[in-house]
Design a protein around this motif. Structure first.
Motif, PDB file in Angstrom:
ATOM      1  N   PRO A  20      30.092  21.560  47.148  1.00  0.00           N
ATOM      2  CA  PRO A  20      30.560  21.295  45.784  1.00  0.00           C
ATOM      3  C   PRO A  20      29.788  20.164  45.114  1.00  0.00           C
ATOM      4  CG  PRO A  20      32.060  20.310  47.362  1.00  0.00           C
ATOM      5  CD  PRO A  20      31.054  21.093  48.167  1.00  0.00           C
ATOM      6  N   LEU A  21      29.852  20.188  43.787  1.00  0.00           N
ATOM      7  CA  LEU A  21      29.370  19.088  42.956  1.00  0.00           C
ATOM      8  C   LEU A  21      30.574  18.241  42.574  1.00  0.00           C
ATOM      9  CD1 LEU A  21      27.215  21.415  40.757  1.00  0.00           C
ATOM     10  CD2 LEU A  21      26.224  19.433  41.922  1.00  0.00           C
ATOM     11  N   VAL A  22      30.475  16.938  42.769  1.00  0.00           N
ATOM     12  CA  VAL A  22      31.580  16.042  42.410  1.00  0.00           C
ATOM     13  C   VAL A  22      31.126  15.184  41.230  1.00  0.00           C
ATOM     14  CG1 VAL A  22      33.167  14.252  43.201  1.00  0.00           C
ATOM     15  CG2 VAL A  22      32.358  15.999  44.805  1.00  0.00           C
ATOM     16  N   PRO A  23      31.643  15.453  40.022  1.00  0.00           N
ATOM     17  CA  PRO A  23      31.214  14.695  38.844  1.00  0.00           C
ATOM     18  C   PRO A  23      31.920  13.356  38.758  1.00  0.00           C
ATOM     19  CG  PRO A  23      32.853  16.313  38.208  1.00  0.00           C
ATOM     20  CD  PRO A  23      32.622  16.500  39.682  1.00  0.00           C
ATOM     21  N   MET A  24      31.229  12.360  38.242  1.00  0.00           N
ATOM     22  CA  MET A  24      31.861  11.066  38.025  1.00  0.00           C
ATOM     23  C   MET A  24      31.167  10.347  36.885  1.00  0.00           C
ATOM     24  SD  MET A  24      30.663   8.644  41.194  1.00  0.00           S
ATOM     25  CE  MET A  24      31.342   7.197  40.359  1.00  0.00           C
ATOM     26  N   ALA A  25      31.813   9.297  36.387  1.00  0.00           N
ATOM     27  CA  ALA A  25      31.249   8.517  35.281  1.00  0.00           C
ATOM     28  C   ALA A  25      31.536   7.042  35.495  1.00  0.00           C
ATOM     29  CB  ALA A  25      31.840   8.974  33.943  1.00  0.00           C
ATOM     30  N   LEU A  26      30.569   6.225  35.089  1.00  0.00           N
ATOM     31  CA  LEU A  26      30.680   4.771  35.163  1.00  0.00           C
ATOM     32  C   LEU A  26      30.648   4.203  33.754  1.00  0.00           C
ATOM     33  CD1 LEU A  26      27.979   4.205  37.929  1.00  0.00           C
ATOM     34  CD2 LEU A  26      30.446   4.246  38.280  1.00  0.00           C
ATOM     35  N   TRP A  27      31.403   3.121  33.552  1.00  0.00           N
ATOM     36  CA  TRP A  27      31.330   2.425  32.273  1.00  0.00           C
ATOM     37  C   TRP A  27      31.546   0.931  32.491  1.00  0.00           C
ATOM     38  CZ3 TRP A  27      28.830   3.313  28.267  1.00  0.00           C
ATOM     39  CH2 TRP A  27      29.047   2.604  27.080  1.00  0.00           C
ATOM     40  N   GLY A  28      30.761   0.115  31.806  1.00  0.00           N
ATOM     41  CA  GLY A  28      30.844  -1.337  31.935  1.00  0.00           C
ATOM     42  C   GLY A  28      29.770  -1.919  32.822  1.00  0.00           C
ATOM     43  N   THR A  29      29.159  -1.093  33.664  1.00  0.00           N
ATOM     44  CA  THR A  29      28.137  -1.613  34.577  1.00  0.00           C
ATOM     45  C   THR A  29      26.889  -2.082  33.825  1.00  0.00           C
ATOM     46  OG1 THR A  29      27.180   0.588  34.950  1.00  0.00           O
ATOM     47  CG2 THR A  29      28.934  -0.099  36.423  1.00  0.00           C
ATOM     48  N   GLN A  30      26.674  -1.523  32.624  1.00  0.00           N
ATOM     49  CA  GLN A  30      25.504  -1.933  31.834  1.00  0.00           C
ATOM     50  C   GLN A  30      25.586  -3.391  31.405  1.00  0.00           C
ATOM     51  OE1 GLN A  30      28.062  -0.231  30.722  1.00  0.00           O
ATOM     52  NE2 GLN A  30      28.231  -0.148  28.489  1.00  0.00           N
TER      53      GLN A  30
END
Length: 239
Positions: free
Chosen positions: A143-153
């Motif tokens: 499977p492909l497991v999607p994820m997202a990050l925010w704030g690390t920039q």
């Protein structure tokens, strides 16, 4: 061969997070499979994204093997660390070698980490995805497991000085349900579905983010479409 170095590195990273007093908002880590191969796919907005992507897999007790540019493996400090943690070097002139390496790791039950935008998004909006993650998942039947990050920039990203002195920075992490690789579907179609899902997760992380820019000079980390002064996607492509 046992992972002798990876767990201590994770421990050091967690200690560093505490020293920085980062504020984590993490949802969906139960979607990371506890066994078997999987391709963990994230957006890319910071030089540190591999650390936070790997953090999302820790509740499942998984170690993520990241595909990273080959030059990182040539560095006298990072090179030995990357090799000891069994990450995968990518030489863009010979991409088939990295692909074969990652495919073998998936078939042996490893979790592979991929940033399908290939490079950091200077606009902090989602760029087009390369199809390699979908092709790997289809061929390995994982499977492909999607994820997202925010704030690390806000910690360290392209075109801006790193800022490890500012405490209390929130970091949002969202992990979505695994996507089947799609038998019979073209890798491009699977990639489109995958990108749509990562986009949904990114928007959810942005909506939940508890901080706002502290004035115009601090609005660089907010995308233009959200009222910030980050480059637009077109401006970022020109850069």
């Amino acid at each position: 061969m046992p992972d002798l170095l990876y767990p201590p590195v994770i421990g050091l990273a967690r200690t560093w997070f505490k020293a920085l007093d980062l504020r984590f908002d993490i949802h969906g880590t139960h979607h990371v499979p506890r066994r078997g191969g999987a391709v963990l796919v994230s957006n890319h907005i910071s030089y540190l994204d591999f650390i936070f992507t790997g953090l999302a897999a820790r509740p499942a007790k998984r170690l993520v093997r990241f595909m990273a540019k080959e030059s990182v493996f040539r560095h006298k400090v990072s090179g030995p660390l990357m090799r000891a943690m069994k990450h995968i070097p990518v030489d863009r002139r010979r991409g088939e070698d990295a692909y074969a390496h990652a495919l073998g790791a998936l078939r042996s039950g490893e979790v592979i980490g991929v940033f399908p935008e290939a490079t950091i998004s200077r606009s902090f909006a989602l760029k087009d995805f390369k199809s390699g993650a979908a092709r790997l998942a289809q061929e390995a039947r994982v499977p492909l497991v999607p994820m997202a990050l925010w704030g690390t920039q806000r910690l360290w990203t392209k075109g801006h000085r790193r800022d490890f002195g500012r405490n209390h920075i929130p970091v949002g992490i969202r992990v979505g349900e695994p996507l089947p690789a799609g038998d019979g579907e073209s890798p491009l179609t699977v990639t489109e579905r995958l990108r749509d899902r990562v986009h949904e997760l990114l928007e959810a992380a942005q909506r939940a983010y508890p901080a706002s820019p502290e004035g115009p000079a601090d609005s660089w980390w907010l995308p233009a479409h959200l009222g910030g002064t980050a480059p637009t996607p077109a401006e970022a492509r020109a850069l």
